[in-house]
Scaffold this motif. Structure first.
Motif, short mmCIF file in Angstrom:
data_model
loop_
_atom_site.label_atom_id
_atom_site.label_comp_id
_atom_site.label_asym_id
_atom_site.label_seq_id
_atom_site.Cartn_x
_atom_site.Cartn_y
_atom_site.Cartn_z
N GLN A 272 0.81 -1.22 0.00
CA GLN A 272 0.00 0.00 0.00
C GLN A 272 0.84 1.28 0.00
OE1 GLN A 272 -3.17 -0.30 2.90
NE2 GLN A 272 -3.48 1.90 2.94
N ASP A 273 1.91 1.28 0.83
CA ASP A 273 2.66 2.52 1.04
C ASP A 273 4.16 2.39 0.79
OD1 ASP A 273 0.48 4.24 2.10
OD2 ASP A 273 0.41 2.76 3.71
N GLY A 274 4.57 1.23 0.27
CA GLY A 274 6.01 0.95 0.13
C GLY A 274 6.77 2.03 -0.63
N GLU A 275 6.29 2.40 -1.81
CA GLU A 275 7.01 3.39 -2.64
C GLU A 275 7.09 4.73 -1.89
OE1 GLU A 275 8.65 2.75 -5.19
OE2 GLU A 275 7.77 1.03 -6.23
N PHE A 276 6.01 5.10 -1.24
CA PHE A 276 6.00 6.38 -0.52
C PHE A 276 7.02 6.34 0.63
CE2 PHE A 276 4.71 9.44 2.63
CZ PHE A 276 4.39 10.55 1.86
N ILE A 277 7.05 5.23 1.39
CA ILE A 277 7.98 5.11 2.52
C ILE A 277 9.43 5.20 2.03
CG2 ILE A 277 8.85 3.47 4.27
CD1 ILE A 277 5.89 2.56 4.62
N LEU A 278 9.72 4.54 0.91
CA LEU A 278 11.09 4.60 0.34
C LEU A 278 11.46 6.04 -0.02
CD1 LEU A 278 11.08 1.42 -1.96
CD2 LEU A 278 12.27 1.69 0.23
N ALA A 279 10.53 6.77 -0.63
CA ALA A 279 10.78 8.17 -1.02
C ALA A 279 10.99 9.04 0.23
CB ALA A 279 9.62 8.71 -1.84
N LEU A 280 10.19 8.75 1.27
CA LEU A 280 10.29 9.50 2.52
C LEU A 280 11.66 9.28 3.17
CD1 LEU A 280 8.14 11.13 4.26
CD2 LEU A 280 7.84 9.04 5.57
N ILE A 281 12.10 8.01 3.19
CA ILE A 281 13.42 7.68 3.76
C ILE A 281 14.52 8.39 2.98
CG2 ILE A 281 15.09 5.80 4.07
CD1 ILE A 281 12.65 3.96 4.71
N LYS A 282 14.43 8.34 1.66
CA LYS A 282 15.47 8.95 0.81
C LYS A 282 15.56 10.46 1.06
CE LYS A 282 16.89 9.17 -4.05
NZ LYS A 282 16.50 8.88 -5.44
N GLU A 283 14.41 11.09 1.13
CA GLU A 283 14.37 12.55 1.32
C GLU A 283 14.94 12.94 2.69
OE1 GLU A 283 11.03 16.11 1.60
OE2 GLU A 283 10.41 14.11 0.98
N ALA A 284 14.51 12.22 3.75
CA ALA A 284 14.98 12.55 5.10
C ALA A 284 16.47 12.26 5.26
CB ALA A 284 14.17 11.76 6.13
N ALA A 285 16.93 11.16 4.63
CA ALA A 285 18.35 10.79 4.74
C ALA A 285 19.26 11.81 4.07
CB ALA A 285 18.56 9.41 4.11
N ALA A 286 18.71 12.55 3.10
CA ALA A 286 19.52 13.52 2.35
C ALA A 286 19.52 14.92 2.98
CB ALA A 286 18.98 13.61 0.92
N LEU A 287 18.84 15.08 4.12
CA LEU A 287 18.82 16.40 4.77
C LEU A 287 20.23 16.82 5.17
CD1 LEU A 287 15.73 16.12 7.19
CD2 LEU A 287 15.91 17.61 5.19
N PRO A 288 20.54 18.11 5.11
CA PRO A 288 21.86 18.57 5.55
C PRO A 288 22.00 18.42 7.07
CG PRO A 288 20.45 20.44 4.99
CD PRO A 288 19.71 19.20 4.58
N PRO A 289 23.24 18.24 7.57
CA PRO A 289 23.47 17.99 9.00
C PRO A 289 22.81 19.02 9.92
CG PRO A 289 25.49 17.59 7.79
CD PRO A 289 24.50 18.12 6.79
N GLN A 290 22.73 20.28 9.50
CA GLN A 290 22.13 21.29 10.40
C GLN A 290 20.63 21.06 10.63
OE1 GLN A 290 23.68 21.92 7.54
NE2 GLN A 290 22.71 23.54 6.30
N GLU A 291 20.02 20.20 9.80
CA GLU A 291 18.59 19.90 9.97
C GLU A 291 18.34 18.57 10.68
OE1 GLU A 291 16.05 20.55 6.55
OE2 GLU A 291 17.41 22.12 5.81
N TRP A 292 19.42 17.90 11.08
CA TRP A 292 19.26 16.64 11.82
C TRP A 292 18.84 16.94 13.26
CZ3 TRP A 292 24.70 14.24 10.37
CH2 TRP A 292 24.68 13.90 9.00
N PRO A 293 18.07 16.04 13.87
CA PRO A 293 17.74 16.23 15.30
C PRO A 293 18.99 16.05 16.17
CG PRO A 293 16.31 14.56 14.26
CD PRO A 293 17.43 14.85 13.32
N GLU A 294 18.90 16.59 17.38
CA GLU A 294 19.96 16.37 18.38
C GLU A 294 19.95 14.89 18.79
OE1 GLU A 294 22.11 18.73 20.06
OE2 GLU A 294 21.54 19.83 18.24
N PRO A 295 21.11 14.33 19.15
CA PRO A 295 21.10 12.95 19.68
C PRO A 295 20.21 12.89 20.93
CG PRO A 295 23.36 13.74 19.36
CD PRO A 295 22.47 14.92 19.16
N LEU A 296 19.57 11.74 21.12
CA LEU A 296 18.68 11.60 22.29
C LEU A 296 19.47 11.07 23.48
CD1 LEU A 296 15.53 10.09 20.54
CD2 LEU A 296 15.80 12.41 21.42
#
Length: 379
Positions: A272-296
């Motif tokens: 149902q959502d596989g292609e969308f999830i893959l695109a979401l992962i790709k987009e988030a993984a490519a964010l620049p370091p300044q947009e990453w969350p702080e370590p928990l």
């Protein structure tokens, strides 16, 4: 025994009864609902009792809940419920209001040291000596007509709840009753407090083990899952299973075959959502370091367990002194937050979650324990 069933099936009748209930010192409330494969509970019945009779409101036939909302929010009428967290969700969704002031009989039992987290049937048995029939809690409350067994079960619930309230209230000191109502306010505050989808990743299992770039992926997945669950009115796990979140963020699959191999990944989700999830992962993984969350923050180390035990003892001493259930005193999450504020060497800060009478009675004793002092006995 035969129980009179008083139905409320239209807006005019509900308004008329609410006007009468507004004049009472208390009303008892209960709900029956279905939540099998939906995000939100579906109300099947709302029960109201006044100590002498039980009314069953059919939510499938009511259009105007304003008079009932006014009753729920009337500060002069105490609302009595038992183990009410799910009922609160039903009221908020159905009526758009929450019952205040709130007296929870499960909490009252803990304040009187009868037991912690006691089930309704057990408490009724313990206090009233009445054995309740079992077997209707999980039945279909959306069916019409409801069976005679369902109806008597629903009506009997609120009749006994009123008796419980009238039996428990005189046993509570004025101080304990005030604390109990304070805890009721806390339950309402928790119900009103909605975690923003953007913060949901912080509560995901093992999120602290992920690097900031992986956390960016986890955050994107959690935001999408939270929003989709609400939009589709499906449980979160139906949209994307909890146990798949961490491996998705950790391994970041880039094709459907790899996605399908992720732990606990449901084939339906891939379809149902596989292609969308893959695109979401790709987009988030490519964010620049300044947009990453702080370590928990990491969980507390094993050596903190001895200190936690000493902190719990502060609550146990107070529970003995006050003759209350020890589990009522200090929540594990509160003690962990206190320790995390300065472990191992301090200085420590009382967490915001330690509020009201608990902070007043035990706050200083907890800080003294952490400072290696003997906590003074507080009057």
């Amino acid at each position: 025994m035969a129980i009179d069933i008083n139905w409320i099936r239209d807006d005019a009748s509900l308004a008329q009864h609410c006007a009468t209930w507004q004049k009472l010192p208390f009303v008892v409330l209960d709900t029956e609902f279905v939540r099998v494969d939906t995000f939100y509970p579906l109300a099947g019945l709302v029960q109201v009792g006044d100590g002498s009779a039980a009314w069953l409101i059919d939510p499938l036939l009511i259009g105007d809940w304003a008079p009932f909302a006014a009753l729920l929010e009337n500060p002069a009428v105490v609302k009595v419920l038992h183990a009410c967290s799910e009922d609160l969700e039903v009221f908020e969704r159905l009526v758009g209001a929450l019952p205040t002031p709130l007296f929870d009989t499960q909490l009252a039992a803990a304040y009187l040291n009868l037991g912690f987290s006691m089930g309704y049937s057990r408490l009724v048995q313990e206090v009233l000596g009445v054995e309740l029939p079992k077997g209707e809690t999980r039945s279909d409350w959306l069916q019409r007509p409801l069976s005679p067994t369902q109806l008597s079960y629903a009506a009997e619930d609120v009749l006994h709840l009123a008796e419980l309230y009238e039996a428990l209230l005189p046993r509570l000191s004025a101080e304990k009753n005030a604390w109990l109502l304070e805890d009721g306010e806390e339950l309402l505050a928790n119900q009103r407090r909605v975690t923003p989808p953007e913060e949901a990743y912080k509560d995901a299992k093992l999120a602290w083990k992920l690097a900031p770039q992986q956390l960016a992926v986890l955050r994107a997945l959690c935001i999408w899952r939270e929003r989709e669950a609400r939009a589709r009115n499906q449980p979160r796990n139906r949209v994307l299973r909890e146990n798949s979140l961490w491996p998705l963020a950790r391994f970041q699959p880039d094709n459907l075959v790899s996605l399908a191999r992720i732990d606990d990944m449901h084939p339906r989700t891939v379809r149902q959502d596989g292609e969308f999830i893959l695109a979401l992962i790709k987009e988030a993984a490519a964010l620049p370091p300044q947009e990453w969350p702080e370590p928990l923050p990491e969980p507390l180390p094993p050596e903190a367990s001895g200190v936690l035990k000493k902190l719990r003892a502060v609550g146990q001493r107070e529970a003995e002194r006050l003759d209350m259930a020890p589990e009522l005193m200090l929540r594990k999450k509160t003690l962990e937050a206190l320790l995390k504020s300065g472990f191992p060497a301090g200085p420590y800060q009382l967490p915001e979650s330690l509020r009201g009478w608990r902070r007043e009675l035990m706050g200083q004793a907890l800080l003294d324990t952490l400072a290696g002092q003997t906590p003074g006995v507080q009057a």
